[in-house]
Every structure is written in structure tokens, then in C-alpha cells.
Design an enzyme around this catalytic site. Structure first.
Site, PDB file in Angstrom:
ATOM      1  N   HIS A 160       0.873  -1.184   0.000  1.00  0.00           N
ATOM      2  CA  HIS A 160       0.000   0.000   0.000  1.00  0.00           C
ATOM      3  C   HIS A 160       0.909   1.233   0.000  1.00  0.00           C
ATOM      4  CE1 HIS A 160      -2.675   2.985   1.966  1.00  0.00           C
ATOM      5  NE2 HIS A 160      -3.677   2.252   1.523  1.00  0.00           N
ATOM      6  N   ASP A 200       3.218  -4.707   7.967  1.00  0.00           N
ATOM      7  CA  ASP A 200       2.002  -3.916   7.835  1.00  0.00           C
ATOM      8  C   ASP A 200       0.830  -4.892   7.963  1.00  0.00           C
ATOM      9  OD1 ASP A 200      -0.320  -2.775   6.871  1.00  0.00           O
ATOM     10  OD2 ASP A 200       0.602  -1.839   5.119  1.00  0.00           O
ATOM     11  N   GLN A 254      -4.482  -5.239   6.903  1.00  0.00           N
ATOM     12  CA  GLN A 254      -5.514  -6.128   6.345  1.00  0.00           C
ATOM     13  C   GLN A 254      -5.425  -7.535   6.926  1.00  0.00           C
ATOM     14  OE1 GLN A 254      -7.882  -4.952   4.629  1.00  0.00           O
ATOM     15  NE2 GLN A 254      -7.084  -3.044   3.778  1.00  0.00           N
ATOM     16  N   LYS A 312     -10.259  -0.687  10.573  1.00  0.00           N
ATOM     17  CA  LYS A 312     -10.436  -1.867   9.708  1.00  0.00           C
ATOM     18  C   LYS A 312     -10.791  -3.107  10.529  1.00  0.00           C
ATOM     19  CE  LYS A 312      -7.088  -0.166   6.333  1.00  0.00           C
ATOM     20  NZ  LYS A 312      -7.974   0.425   5.322  1.00  0.00           N
ATOM     21  N   CYS A 357      -5.046   2.610  -3.452  1.00  0.00           N
ATOM     22  CA  CYS A 357      -3.802   3.175  -2.878  1.00  0.00           C
ATOM     23  C   CYS A 357      -2.651   2.177  -3.034  1.00  0.00           C
ATOM     24  CB  CYS A 357      -3.981   3.578  -1.421  1.00  0.00           C
ATOM     25  SG  CYS A 357      -5.260   4.794  -1.180  1.00  0.00           S
TER      26      CYS A 357
END
Ligand code: C6P
Length: 416
Positions: free
Chosen positions: A133, A210, A213, A236, A374
Site C-alpha cells: 500500500h 504492515d 488487512q 479496519k 492506494c
């Protein structure tokens, strides 16, 4: 014709009861019951989170770490308790390893500024992957521009998987840091981050994951992963916007310079010299997002109460069912067909722009995301400008997958 779909999921989740917890799901858009399949962008919030935030404003609203009065003490206790909830949720050993941030983006920028930057010499290298991202690209580009370091990128295959051999080859004696996404927001690919961390650690290279998600879809254990840093966003994972967390190993955080200066991150200030608070407060300058932290803790407690394994099983069944059904529609091609995927399904339809698909689906009450997500370099890798992305959450149902498929048939009717 669409592929016949099961009417219920196998997983042991009472999805109808769960749906009752989310007020926003029970509305119509354009005269149709809402089908919310944009969970990778942000999730809806359960009543428990909304109530926790309201309760703070109604009864406990005060600043933290500052007041001797009761409300401030209650706010401080709730804020620090939220830190402990996050620690437990991601399996960290020590609450002092949890820094509250605005979200994943700020967490990555914090690590770039306070951990990586002081370690960089011109010509040093930072390694990321080809499916990041922008939040895990641009901070490193800024850092490279400021220091003369070089950003290296691990390529991805046609099915949207990382080229693990190339990853190993790209780790050089100039590599100072690795930053990798655990689950790609644009492709849904689940990366073998544990293996990637092992490989980097064998060369004494620290790794940031990261997890934006990943955390909503699987049990994360930062100690098992042995990552040096782990970043995620509250919104999220059914929590509020504007709050997230950075996990950092205690030995790293202790050695890091502040990210921003201000109140609450100091021990003492004189005109001559300021000494800084211990981590994590060293990295939380200014009044924090107190209600956000409390709301995030409520969200994690909520997810825990459902059982993360059951949540993951339910979502992977939705994803499998949706993938088969969407692929059965002539002209649709998956973008990202990795063996391990989670959360999101990305695709294009021959002859129809993703934004047109998004608009027609919206008129049918189905909310998806259309665009580059993104992650423009991912789009460039697949020679497209955008995809349609349907992303699933704990409250989605097989009936909603059917509504998506029906909507896509409508798109085909409109565009011939
Ligand atoms: N992806 C999406 O629709 P923030 O904005 O800081 O909460 O999260 C940034 C971020 C970082 N990494 C990954 C893998 C992400 O998916 C995101 C946010 C959203 O895909 C909004 S662009």
C-alpha cells in the site's frame, strides 16, 4: 447463470445475531437493503464500540496522564487498559511495547523517522515488496530522498505472490530494514511473513509488518512472528477511525528518538534540555485519541468474544464462494490469484471500467471499492488502472455474495 451457492456457511458463527450488533447494516441505499462489501477500506462498528465511545463522552471525558481529579483518573485507566487489551490481542509480552498511533500510516512513518532514519547512510538499502500500500512505500521513498538510501522492491508473480527467491537475493549487506505487508489490500494475497522475518533475521535485518488487512481476519501473534514492528489500524477491525497501534520490540523502542515533540512525551523540560518519557509515551506527543483507544479496545473484545478462528473460517468461506461465483461470470478475470488469500477479492470485467461497475453495484445497494486501492504499483504490475474489490467482514453472508453476483449480471446486461 451464476454458480449455485450454499445458503448458509459452515462456520460456527451466528451471523444473524452478529448483524444485529451493527446498526449501520440495517439501512437501505437507493431503495435496496445495504450490502456492505467495502470492509478493507473501513468496517462498520458494533453497538459495543459505539456505546464505549459514547460512554466516555457522557461520563469519563477528561484528559489523560494529567489530572488529579476523578474523571481524569478514570480516563487514564480506560486509556491504559485499552493498551493492555491490544497487547493481549496481538500476543505482545509487555504493554509498553504498544504505541497508540492514528493508524497504520502513522505507525509506519513513526518507525521510518525514529528507528530507521538514524541508522541510514547513503547507499544503504530498504527492502519492500511489489504489493505494498502507498503507506508502506511513500514513507520509505521520503526517507531515501532525505538520506541517500536506496529503496529496493521484491517482485511479485502473475498470480500475485511474492517471489521468495528474489526476496532472499535482494537482501544484501547494505539492507538495513525490511517492510512487508502481511495481507495485500489490492490482491488479498497472504504473504509468508514469518518465513520472510526468519530470513531477514538470519542477516540481522529488522522487519516491520504492515498488518492493516491481516488483524481483522486471523489471530496475530507478534511473538510467534518475531517481527520487530507490527502496524495496524482500528477502523479496519470494527474500531473507530483515527486510532491504530504500533507494536515494537521493547529493546527497539527504548533506543528510538521521539517522533514528535509536545506534551506527555517528556520527563522534564528546561530551556537548556528536555529529557524524554519512556516508551510508549515517548511516541505519543499531545493529547491522544482517548475515545478512539477505548473504542478500539471494545472492538477487539467484541471480536475475541466471537472467536477469531470462527471469524476466519466464516470469512474464508465467503471469499471462496465469492471467488468461484464471480469467476463463473463470463468476461471476469481475477487480479491476484494467490494460493493463500484473505479478506478481499479483486477483479476486472472485460470492456467495463471498474468505476462503472462500482456505480451500478451501488445503485443495486452493493458497496464495493473500485480504483487503485492506494496501491498504484500493483496496478502497474498488472497493466491495469483499477480493479473492483469486494472485501468481506464478519457480518457478511452468502446471500450478500449472491447480491454481488446478481449486481454483476446487471452490469453485463447494461454493457451488453
Ligand atoms: N487501505 C483500502 O481501502 P490507514 O489509512 O493508515 O488506516 O491504513 C493504511 C493502509 C496500510 N496498509 C494497508 C495494507 C492498507 O490496506 C491500508 C489502508 C484502505 O485498502 C484504504 S486506502
Amino acid at each position: 447463470m451464476s454458480t449455485p451457492m450454499p445458503t448458509t456457511t459452515r462456520a460456527a458463527l451466528d451471523v444473524e445475531r452478529i448483524r444485529a450488533d451493527f446498526p449501520a447494516l440495517h439501512q437501505e441505499v437507493h431503495g435496496r437493503p445495504l450490502v456492505y462489501l467495502d470492509n478493507a477500506a473501513t468496517t462498520q462498528k458494533p453497538r459495543r464500540v459505539i456505546d464505549a465511545v459514547s460512554r466516555f463522552y457522557e461520563y469519563d471525558c477528561a484528559n489523560v496522564h494529567r489530572g488529579v481529579h476523578l474523571l481524569s483518573q478514570r480516563a487514564t485507566v480506560a486509556y491504559e487498559r485499552a493498551r493492555t487489551t491490544i497487547r493481549k490481542f496481538i500476543g505482545a509480552a509487555d504493554s509498553r511495547e504498544i504505541v497508540f498511533t492514528r493508524g497504520t500510516t502513522e505507525a509506519i512513518n513513526l518507525v521510518a523517522s525514529s528507528f530507521v532514519r538514524p541508522r541510514l547512510e547513503p547507499g544503504d538499502e530498504i527492502l519492500i515488496t511489489g504489493m505494498e500500500h502507498h503507506s508502506n512505500i511513500v514513507p520509505w521513498q521520503l526517507l531515501c530522498a532525505a538520506t541517500g538510501a536506496v529503496l529496493k522492491v521484491v517482485p511479485i508473480t502473475d498470480s500475485g505472490e511474492i517471489e521468495l527467491d528474489r526476496y532472499e537475493e535482494l537482501l544484501s549487506d547494505r539492507t538495513r530494514f525490511v517492510a512487508v505487508v502481511q495481507v495485500s489490500n489490492a490482491l488479498g494475497t497472504v504473504n509468508p511473513v514469518k518465513r520472510m522475518i526468519e530470513i531477514a533475521h538470519a542477516r540481522n535485518i529488522p522487519v516491520l509488518v504492515d498488518g492493516a488487512q491481516a488483524v481483522p481476519h486471523a489471530r496475530i501473534d507478534v511473538r510467534d512472528l518475531d517481527c520487530d514492528f507490527y502496524a495496524f489500524s482500528g477502523h479496519k477491525i470494527y474500531g473507530p477511525t483515527g486510532i491504530g497501534a504500533l507494536y515494537g520490540k521493547r529493546e527497539h523502542l527504548l533506543g528510538m528518538i521521539p517522533y514528535q515533540g509536545g506534551g506527555d512525551m517528556i520527563l522534564s523540560v528546561t530551556w537548556e534540555k528536555t529529557s524524554y518519557a519512556e516508551p510508549p509515551h515517548r511516541f505519543e506527543a499531545g493529547t491522544p485519541n482517548i475515545e478512539g483507544a477505548i473504542g478500539l479496545a471494545a472492538a477487539l473484545d467484541y471480536l475475541d468474544s466471537l472467536g477469531l478462528d470462527a471469524v476466519a473460517a466464516h470469512e474464508s468461506e465467503l471469499l471462496e464462494t465469492a471467488t468461484a461465483a464471480v469467476l463463473a461470470i463470463p468476461g471476469i478475470r481475477l487480479v491476484g490469484a494467490a494460493r493463500h488469500r484473505a479478506g478481499a477479492l479483486s477483479f476486472v470485467m472485460k470492456g467495463v471500467h471498474p468505476h462503472d461497475i462500482g456505480t451500478i453495484l451501488d445503485s443495486e445497494g452493493v458497496a464495493i471499492r473500485a480504483g487503485h486501492h492506494c496501491a498504484q504499483p500493483v496496478m502497474q504490475r498488472f497493466n491495469i488502472s483499477a480493479t473492483v474489490r469486494a472485501s468481506f467482514g464478519v457480518y457478511n453472508t452468502i446471500d450478500e455474495v449472491q447480491r454481488l453476483v446478481d449486481g454483476l449480471h446487471k452490469v453485463k446486461e447494461v454493457f451488453g
